[in-house]
Design a protein around this motif. Structure first.
Motif, PDB file in Angstrom:
ATOM      1  N   CYS A   1       0.855  -1.194   0.000  1.00 37.59           N
ATOM      2  CA  CYS A   1       0.000   0.000   0.000  1.00 37.59           C
ATOM      3  C   CYS A   1       0.895   1.250   0.000  1.00 37.59           C
ATOM      4  O   CYS A   1       1.856   1.335   0.756  1.00 37.59           O
ATOM      5  N   SER A   2       0.565   2.221  -0.873  1.00 35.73           N
ATOM      6  CA  SER A   2       1.447   3.380  -1.018  1.00 35.73           C
ATOM      7  C   SER A   2       0.993   4.578  -0.177  1.00 35.73           C
ATOM      8  O   SER A   2       1.578   5.643  -0.253  1.00 35.73           O
ATOM      9  N   PHE A   3      -0.064   4.371   0.641  1.00 40.96           N
ATOM     10  CA  PHE A   3      -0.588   5.496   1.424  1.00 40.96           C
ATOM     11  C   PHE A   3       0.418   5.924   2.488  1.00 40.96           C
ATOM     12  O   PHE A   3       0.979   5.100   3.202  1.00 40.96           O
ATOM     13  N   VAL A   4       0.651   7.248   2.562  1.00 44.13           N
ATOM     14  CA  VAL A   4       1.538   7.793   3.587  1.00 44.13           C
ATOM     15  C   VAL A   4       0.703   8.665   4.519  1.00 44.13           C
ATOM     16  O   VAL A   4       0.005   9.564   4.072  1.00 44.13           O
ATOM     17  N   GLY A   5       0.735   8.341   5.802  1.00 37.99           N
ATOM     18  CA  GLY A   5      -0.081   9.052   6.780  1.00 37.99           C
ATOM     19  C   GLY A   5       0.408  10.463   7.036  1.00 37.99           C
ATOM     20  O   GLY A   5       1.495  10.847   6.589  1.00 37.99           O
ATOM     21  N   GLU A   6      -0.423  11.218   7.775  1.00 37.73           N
ATOM     22  CA  GLU A   6      -0.117  12.630   8.028  1.00 37.73           C
ATOM     23  C   GLU A   6       1.228  12.799   8.740  1.00 37.73           C
ATOM     24  O   GLU A   6       1.904  13.798   8.588  1.00 37.73           O
TER      25      GLU A   6
ATOM     26  N   VAL B  11      -0.281   4.925 -15.617  1.00 32.87           N
ATOM     27  CA  VAL B  11       0.646   4.616 -14.526  1.00 32.87           C
ATOM     28  C   VAL B  11       0.778   5.792 -13.551  1.00 32.87           C
ATOM     29  O   VAL B  11       0.857   5.601 -12.337  1.00 32.87           O
ATOM     30  N   VAL B  12       0.753   7.013 -14.093  1.00 27.42           N
ATOM     31  CA  VAL B  12       0.948   8.176 -13.235  1.00 27.42           C
ATOM     32  C   VAL B  12      -0.252   8.405 -12.316  1.00 27.42           C
ATOM     33  O   VAL B  12      -0.101   8.784 -11.158  1.00 27.42           O
ATOM     34  N   ASN B  13      -1.469   8.127 -12.827  1.00 30.78           N
ATOM     35  CA  ASN B  13      -2.674   8.394 -12.033  1.00 30.78           C
ATOM     36  C   ASN B  13      -3.091   7.205 -11.174  1.00 30.78           C
ATOM     37  O   ASN B  13      -4.066   7.291 -10.443  1.00 30.78           O
ATOM     38  N   LEU B  14      -2.374   6.088 -11.264  1.00 27.70           N
ATOM     39  CA  LEU B  14      -2.764   4.916 -10.478  1.00 27.70           C
ATOM     40  C   LEU B  14      -1.773   4.691  -9.350  1.00 27.70           C
ATOM     41  O   LEU B  14      -0.593   5.028  -9.464  1.00 27.70           O
ATOM     42  N   ARG B  15      -2.258   4.106  -8.285  1.00 26.27           N
ATOM     43  CA  ARG B  15      -1.371   3.730  -7.176  1.00 26.27           C
ATOM     44  C   ARG B  15      -1.968   2.506  -6.487  1.00 26.27           C
ATOM     45  O   ARG B  15      -3.156   2.222  -6.626  1.00 26.27           O
ATOM     46  N   VAL B  16      -1.111   1.812  -5.733  1.00 25.59           N
ATOM     47  CA  VAL B  16      -1.542   0.628  -4.992  1.00 25.59           C
ATOM     48  C   VAL B  16      -1.991   1.070  -3.599  1.00 25.59           C
ATOM     49  O   VAL B  16      -1.267   1.788  -2.917  1.00 25.59           O
ATOM     50  N   LEU B  17      -3.208   0.662  -3.220  1.00 25.72           N
ATOM     51  CA  LEU B  17      -3.693   0.946  -1.864  1.00 25.72           C
ATOM     52  C   LEU B  17      -4.284  -0.320  -1.263  1.00 25.72           C
ATOM     53  O   LEU B  17      -4.763  -1.190  -1.998  1.00 25.72           O
ATOM     54  N   CYS B  18      -4.247  -0.418   0.069  1.00 23.11           N
ATOM     55  CA  CYS B  18      -4.938  -1.521   0.718  1.00 23.11           C
ATOM     56  C   CYS B  18      -6.431  -1.173   0.722  1.00 23.11           C
ATOM     57  O   CYS B  18      -6.815  -0.053   0.402  1.00 23.11           O
ATOM     58  N   ARG B  19      -7.247  -2.146   1.087  1.00 25.37           N
ATOM     59  CA  ARG B  19      -8.697  -1.929   1.041  1.00 25.37           C
ATOM     60  C   ARG B  19      -9.124  -0.748   1.928  1.00 25.37           C
ATOM     61  O   ARG B  19      -9.921   0.078   1.518  1.00 25.37           O
ATOM     62  N   GLY B  20      -8.539  -0.677   3.129  1.00 25.91           N
ATOM     63  CA  GLY B  20      -8.901   0.386   4.073  1.00 25.91           C
ATOM     64  C   GLY B  20      -8.594   1.765   3.518  1.00 25.91           C
ATOM     65  O   GLY B  20      -9.404   2.690   3.606  1.00 25.91           O
ATOM     66  N   HIS B  21      -7.396   1.916   2.926  1.00 24.23           N
ATOM     67  CA  HIS B  21      -7.020   3.237   2.414  1.00 24.23           C
ATOM     68  C   HIS B  21      -7.735   3.572   1.115  1.00 24.23           C
ATOM     69  O   HIS B  21      -8.039   4.743   0.851  1.00 24.23           O
ATOM     70  N   ASN B  22      -8.028   2.542   0.305  1.00 26.30           N
ATOM     71  CA  ASN B  22      -8.796   2.793  -0.912  1.00 26.30           C
ATOM     72  C   ASN B  22     -10.159   3.371  -0.538  1.00 26.30           C
ATOM     73  O   ASN B  22     -10.645   4.336  -1.125  1.00 26.30           O
TER      74      ASN B  22
ATOM     75  N   SER C 244       1.933  -0.377   5.882  1.00 25.03           N
ATOM     76  CA  SER C 244       2.774  -1.561   5.651  1.00 25.03           C
ATOM     77  C   SER C 244       1.992  -2.721   5.052  1.00 25.03           C
ATOM     78  O   SER C 244       2.526  -3.805   4.896  1.00 25.03           O
ATOM     79  N   CYS C 245       0.729  -2.477   4.696  1.00 26.90           N
ATOM     80  CA  CYS C 245      -0.136  -3.576   4.253  1.00 26.90           C
ATOM     81  C   CYS C 245       0.290  -4.138   2.889  1.00 26.90           C
ATOM     82  O   CYS C 245       0.560  -3.397   1.955  1.00 26.90           O
ATOM     83  N   ARG C 246       0.343  -5.483   2.794  1.00 27.96           N
ATOM     84  CA  ARG C 246       0.709  -6.153   1.546  1.00 27.96           C
ATOM     85  C   ARG C 246      -0.356  -7.147   1.108  1.00 27.96           C
ATOM     86  O   ARG C 246      -0.132  -7.937   0.197  1.00 27.96           O
ATOM     87  N   SER C 247      -1.511  -7.143   1.786  1.00 24.05           N
ATOM     88  CA  SER C 247      -2.551  -8.088   1.362  1.00 24.05           C
ATOM     89  C   SER C 247      -3.813  -7.325   1.013  1.00 24.05           C
ATOM     90  O   SER C 247      -4.024  -6.205   1.471  1.00 24.05           O
ATOM     91  N   GLY C 248      -4.648  -7.936   0.184  1.00 23.46           N
ATOM     92  CA  GLY C 248      -5.900  -7.308  -0.237  1.00 23.46           C
ATOM     93  C   GLY C 248      -5.664  -5.996  -0.966  1.00 23.46           C
ATOM     94  O   GLY C 248      -6.450  -5.065  -0.860  1.00 23.46           O
ATOM     95  N   LEU C 249      -4.548  -5.919  -1.727  1.00 27.61           N
ATOM     96  CA  LEU C 249      -4.200  -4.650  -2.383  1.00 27.61           C
ATOM     97  C   LEU C 249      -5.098  -4.376  -3.597  1.00 27.61           C
ATOM     98  O   LEU C 249      -5.504  -5.297  -4.293  1.00 27.61           O
ATOM     99  N   GLU C 250      -5.378  -3.101  -3.828  1.00 27.21           N
ATOM    100  CA  GLU C 250      -6.226  -2.702  -4.946  1.00 27.21           C
ATOM    101  C   GLU C 250      -5.560  -1.530  -5.666  1.00 27.21           C
ATOM    102  O   GLU C 250      -4.762  -0.815  -5.070  1.00 27.21           O
TER     103      GLU C 250
END
Ligand code: ZN
Length: 338
Positions: A272-277, A304-315, A283-289
């Protein structure tokens, strides 16, 4: 310790009782705080993939404690009487957590009453008598992988009839290469096939290298930090209003070209590429979207530029930030057919 030695027996007992009361109050307050943290989605905003992840890593709790705190808090958000019970000492955390598989609106009063004043063991006994089929759920929970040494692990699980039949069939078909009928050999072979299949479908990995080289600017490492800050403009707001629940629902089902999928997953390190405040990367590596930084429903491209990997919660969190919590909940309910 020296201070305690000066107390009389009665004073010592009173002092301990006061500490216990304070601890109960604190625990009830902690549960109420966790409810509010989840309600505000703060754990996600801080870069944790789930409430469990937050309780474990941010609060430093053990796996068991984190699970219990999360479970009890979620139950307390539905049934606030739980917080009162924790505070006055008639309920304890492990007892409340035991009620989880059984607690419903219609039996809430009865079960909370059953738990009041009961030790964990006593409550387990009462629940087994009240819900005799509960051992099936107990078995499901019992599945686990336990380390035995640095290299060996014990795997324990319960399987259904069909799975058992497939296992027997696989053992028969493998009998030449696996004459000792080792379950590990079957499991290893099956997982090898499964992982390759999942990598192909989920991460779009192939044996062959991609035919066309993507443009140079698309392959550069993206600055995740700035992308979390993409906010709707005034024009977006109008599009968002037009984007109905059905449109949002389609986001999940829409196909993204395999080479693009593969490149985005590779660039984000299959995490997951989400970076918190506070700068904490999830650190999530499962259920990625795959997530469109500028949402697809309002014209964000599937590149590619407009897409990113996120976990379910962050998506879900970023979708809620764009479209509103209520609308995303509706869309998910409709998607489940509910
Ligand atoms: Zn995440």
């Amino acid at each position: 310790m020296d201070d305690l030695r000066r107390l009389s027996d009665a004073e010592l007992v009173d002092s301990l009782r006061a500490l216990e009361a304070r601890q109960r109050e604190t625990m009830a307050a902690i549960v109420a705080h966790v409810v509010e943290i989840e309600e505000r989605r703060l754990h996600l905003r801080l870069g944790y993939s789930s409430l469990f992840d937050y309780c474990q890593r941010a609060l430093g709790l053990s796996e068991d404690e984190a699970y219990r705190r999360m479970t009890v808090s979620r139950m307390a958000s539905k049934w606030p009487a739980i917080v009162d019970g924790l505070e006055d000492g008639s309920l304890h955390m492990s007892g409340v957590a035991l009620l989880k598989p059984h607690l419903r609106a219609e039996n809430c009063g009865e079960l909370l009453e059953m738990a009041r004043g009961a030790s964990r063991r006593e409550l387990e006994r009462r629940l087994a008598a009240r819900f005799p089929q509960a051992d099936a759920a107990e078995f499901r929970r019992a599945q686990k992988v336990k380390p035995l040494s640095a290299e060996r692990f014990a795997l324990q699980l319960t399987i259904g009839e069909a799975t058992c039949a497939r296992l027997e069939r696989a053992l028969d078909l493998m009998s030449h290469e696996n004459p000792s009928r080792s379950l590990e050999a079957v499991l290893d072979r099956a997982l090898d096939v499964l992982v390759k299949e999942l990598e192909r479908t989920k991460l779009a990995k192939t044996k062959r290298a991609p035919k066309t080289k993507p443009p140079a600017n698309a392959t550069r490492k993206r600055e995740h930090e700035t992308k979390n800050d993409v906010k709707p403009t005034e024009r977006d707001e109008k599009s968002i209003t037009r984007a109905g629940a059905a449109e949002i629902r389609r986001i999940r089902k829409r196909a993204i070209a395999r080479p693009i999928r593969r490149e985005v997953f590779e660039r984000d390190g299959e995490q997951c590429s989400f970076v918190g405040e506070s700068g904490e990367r999830c650190s999530c590596r499962s259920g990625l979207e795959l997530d469109h930084i500028r949402p697809w429903a309002i014209g964000g491209p599937s590149d590619v530029v407009n897409l990113r990997v996120l976990c379910r919660g962050h998506n879900r969190l970023v979708a809620e930030d764009w479209f509103g919590k209520a609308r995303i909940e509706d869309a998910l309910m409709a998607g489940r057919g509910g």
